[in-house]
Scaffold this active site. Structure first.
Site, PDB file in Angstrom:
ATOM      1  N   HIS A   8      15.527 -50.043   2.107  1.00  0.00           N
ATOM      2  CA  HIS A   8      14.090 -49.725   2.092  1.00  0.00           C
ATOM      3  C   HIS A   8      13.264 -50.995   1.885  1.00  0.00           C
ATOM      4  O   HIS A   8      12.237 -51.201   2.549  1.00  0.00           O
ATOM      5  CB  HIS A   8      13.800 -48.718   0.983  1.00  0.00           C
ATOM      6  CG  HIS A   8      12.383 -48.214   0.995  1.00  0.00           C
ATOM      7  ND1 HIS A   8      11.908 -47.338   1.952  1.00  0.00           N
ATOM      8  CD2 HIS A   8      11.332 -48.493   0.176  1.00  0.00           C
ATOM      9  CE1 HIS A   8      10.633 -47.084   1.715  1.00  0.00           C
ATOM     10  NE2 HIS A   8      10.255 -47.773   0.648  1.00  0.00           N
ATOM     11  N   GLU A  36      18.194 -46.110   7.069  1.00  0.00           N
ATOM     12  CA  GLU A  36      17.648 -45.469   5.877  1.00  0.00           C
ATOM     13  C   GLU A  36      17.720 -43.941   6.002  1.00  0.00           C
ATOM     14  O   GLU A  36      18.041 -43.244   5.030  1.00  0.00           O
ATOM     15  CB  GLU A  36      16.201 -45.928   5.709  1.00  0.00           C
ATOM     16  CG  GLU A  36      15.592 -45.669   4.352  1.00  0.00           C
ATOM     17  CD  GLU A  36      14.174 -46.190   4.310  1.00  0.00           C
ATOM     18  OE1 GLU A  36      13.877 -46.969   3.401  1.00  0.00           O
ATOM     19  OE2 GLU A  36      13.364 -45.818   5.189  1.00  0.00           O
ATOM     20  N   ASN A  70      44.936 -65.983   8.662  1.00  0.00           N
ATOM     21  CA  ASN A  70      46.350 -66.316   8.813  1.00  0.00           C
ATOM     22  C   ASN A  70      47.216 -65.427   7.922  1.00  0.00           C
ATOM     23  O   ASN A  70      48.271 -64.935   8.327  1.00  0.00           O
ATOM     24  CB  ASN A  70      46.564 -67.794   8.464  1.00  0.00           C
ATOM     25  CG  ASN A  70      47.989 -68.238   8.679  1.00  0.00           C
ATOM     26  OD1 ASN A  70      48.464 -68.379   9.801  1.00  0.00           O
ATOM     27  ND2 ASN A  70      48.705 -68.456   7.592  1.00  0.00           N
TER      28      ASN A  70
END
Length: 681
Positions: A48, A70, A417
């Protein structure tokens, strides 16, 4: 009078990044605790705030996407939608788009991005049109989750009007308006809102009815269903211009078919008026209580936001002060004046304290780097079909900002990795008697003037036989060399240029960009990286980094008539050896240093320094190391230890061999700083 927003742009960018990082972290937490409503409230609050800032700054795409995100969060926190991985994937996708737009703004762009597909997916969630598979639906995969049927708040005529209007390009919106608790003339505010409705489209339903609203015979909220061609964000922004409104929520009304089949919505809006006011006040009370505690904490912590460029300028000025301090120390020694010496000594102590404060101001928690990894691990684990838990330890450990800026990519590579090569598939782990979920631990801690960052996994470990075979095939080493190598040396073959053991080329590995890039980057920062692995049990990659790169301790030496600086972090000890003790091996001068044969490096030869001194019967050596390898740097004399300011040689001289920078000494001379890592191989 127009508002100049450029002055607020930097604040907007920084705060937007913080809010998006908060969203990322809390969404990961929500995935683990899907029933924790307070987490959703926190995410909603960040979203918001971001929406409001974006709208104010004129970044419409940002505001529009955040508004739809929202709406989804609002449905979740009001328990009209149940959280699952499919929904979170789409919300994460929205956060990715938002991050890309904020980065675009940071790079001088306009924050524009085609987010229509993401918005459509978010709207589908709100409309209950996303196919979600939960634990209760495993027997019927692909079937939509059964949701609460929405109360029939629209009659057949209203549905017909909406469907006909939608066919003509209109959208049906449900607009919920909540007035401030202290709003005095509620009917006036309602009238102003309905005036805006009339400008934007047509109202087809009001809850409570309009006559009840006019009599002010309602609580603090009302809901209207309107038909409009405007976007939801435009409608919301127009209504929010009315004063004394606490909040406005605009959401799409699903079509009748999806309403009957999938839409999970609120209780009967006819009865919800008072109930929702009550529940909203309860939630608001909790949020206010939490906000109050936060405000109290903020009030006690008296901090300010400082542009990092200002700290860089401050650091540069202090570096000049350090240079002048060294010059004054030299002058006071030459003049042998007691008062001057005492004053300089006091100034040295004061500037030392000042140096500590400035360096501490530049220190940044490694959390700023670590906090982007959990999201990456989640996504990569899903792509690899692996179950992986990331554990972070010591995120509060601090490093200089210059080091922080450079360390992110090497750590990211090491983590990828570990996920790709280290952790096995769930099936392979099960066959080995391991839990299906692998664990990767990312750990940071201080030790002396260094910070250590370790990446540990409980995966397959490193098969050195495979590594050696690959290295021989690629011509990196010979078979004869392989036979006499230690396990540690075999592991470190992974850092050889172009080395890769990947059997298949993927987006994650196997493109010839090996760990050599990681090693080179870390060494360029004055650090080192090592591997400790046990086949079948996992590996630990340990990265050692200096706390700061700006002011370092060095040993000053003379090579012929020139002065050079050697970083103390690379030095084992100083050593003097008779010339007859120098041996010859493989066309190189070596010495026996405490039972170990190490090569000699003649700096005057490496740096092409003219010989202007007669040879002496002994050699002055600075024994330095790079990892487990050592060498003796041959110098003419030792001057002593000193703190110096590291200065870059600039773009034209950044590739000079064996030199990492320069410094200005107390007598005004320039001394080059030796790069020991390039000399010890």
């Amino acid at each position: 009078m127009s508002l100049d927003l450029d002055q607020y742009l930097e604040v907007f960018i920084e705060e937007s990044k913080e809010h998006l990082q908060t969203c990322n972290e809390l969404l990961l937490e929500l995935e683990k605790n899907p029933d924790d409503v307070m987490i959703v409230h926190e995410i909603f609050r960040s979203a918001h705030t971001l929406k409001g800032m974006s709208a104010t700054m004129g970044f419409d795409d940002l505001a529009r996407l955040t508004h739809q995100m929202e709406n989804v969060l609002d449905e979740i926190r009001n328990q009209r939608i149940k959280v699952n991985t499919d929904i979170l994937d789409i919300v994460f996708l929205a956060v990715d788009d938002l991050e890309a737009m904020v980065l675009s703004v940071a790079d001088g762009g306009n924050g524009k991005r085609d987010v229509s597909l993401t918005i459509e997916k978010l709207e589908n969630i709100v409309a209950g049109q996303i196919v979600m598979i939960g634990s209760a639906d495993r027997e019927h995969p692909g079937a939509p989750v059964e949701m609460e049927s929405r109360a029939d708040i629209y009659d057949e005529y209203e549905w017909a009007v909406m469907e006909q209007s939608i066919d003509q390009g209109f959208k049906a919106y449900s607009v919920k308006v909540i007035l401030n608790d202290d709003c005095i003339l509620k009917a006036v505010r309602v009238f102003m809102v309905y005036e805006i409705f009339a400008e934007l489209g047509e109202v087809i339903k009001s809850v409570p009815p309009v006559d009840v609203l006019e009599e002010e015979d309602f609580g603090q909220e009302f809901t209207a269903t309107i038909l409009s061609k405007q976007s939801a964000i435009d409608i919301e922004q127009r209504i929010l211009k009315v004063s004394e409104l606490e909040s406005v929520r605009v959401s799409l009304v699903p079509n009748k078919t999806s309403k009957d089949q999938e839409y999970k919505a609120t209780k009967d809006l006819e009865n919800a008026n008072q109930l929702q006011v009550h529940s909203t006040k309860q939630v608001k009370g909790k949020e206010d209580e939490k906000a109050s505690s936060v405000n109290t904490a903020v009030a006690h912590s008296k901090t300010i936001r400082v542009n990092i460029e200002r700290l860089d300028i401050l650091m540069n000025l202090f570096e000049e002060l350090v240079i002048d301090r060294g010059r004054l120390e030299q002058i006071s020694k030459d003049l042998k004046d007691a008062e001057l010496f005492e004053t300089v000594e006091h100034m040295t102590r004061i500037s030392g304290d000042m140096q500590t404060i400035i360096l501490n101001m530049r220190m940044v928690p490694v959390e700023t780097v670590f906090n982007r990894f959990p999201r990456m691990v989640r996504q990569l684990a899903r792509n690899l079909n692996k179950h992986i838990r990331l554990e972070i330890i010591g995120a509060e450990t601090e490093l200089d900002r210059t080091v922080i800026d450079e360390i992110g990519d090497p750590l990211l590579h090491l983590l990828r990795n570990a996920l790709d090569h280290g952790i096995e598939t769930p099936e392979a782990r099960r066959d080995k008697g391991k839990p299906e979920e692998g664990t990767v631990i990312l750990k940071a801690y201080h030790s002396g003037n260094h910070v250590f960052i370790e990446i540990e996994d409980d995966g397959a470990g490193i098969n050195t036989d495979v590594v050696v075979t690959k290295a021989v095939d690629k011509g990196i080493i010979t078979e004869e060399q392989a036979e006499i190598m230690t396990e540690r040396q075999k592991n470190e073959l992974l850092f050889a240029s172009g080395f890769s053991t990947a059997k298949e080329i993927s987006d994650i590995s196997g493109r010839g960009v090996g760990l050599d890039v990681v090693k080179n980057t870390i060494e360029s920062l004055g650090g080192s990286v090592s591997i400790n692995s046990r086949l079948g049990y996992g590996s630990i990659f340990s990265v050692k980094l200096p706390l700061t790169l700006s002011i370092i301790s060095v040993m000053l030496v003379e090579v012929q008539d020139e002065k050079y600086a050697i970083p103390l972090s690379s030095i084992i000890e100083t050593y003097i050896v008779q010339r007859e003790e120098v041996l010859r091996s493989h066309n190189q001068d070596v010495i026996d240093f405490r039972g170990k044969i190490i090569p000699l490096v003649y700096l005057h030869s490496i740096l092409s320094i003219p010989v202007c001194r007669e040879e002496e019967d002994f050699l002055s050596l600075v024994i330095v190391r790079n990892g487990d390898k050592m060498a003796g740097l041959v110098v003419n004399s030792f001057i002593g230890q000193q703190e110096i300011v590291l200065k870059s040689l600039g773009n034209y001289l950044n590739s000079v061999f064996a030199v990492s920078g320069a410094t200005i000494l107390g007598d005004g001379q320039v001394a080059l700083i030796i790069d020991c890592n390039s000399l010890v191989k």
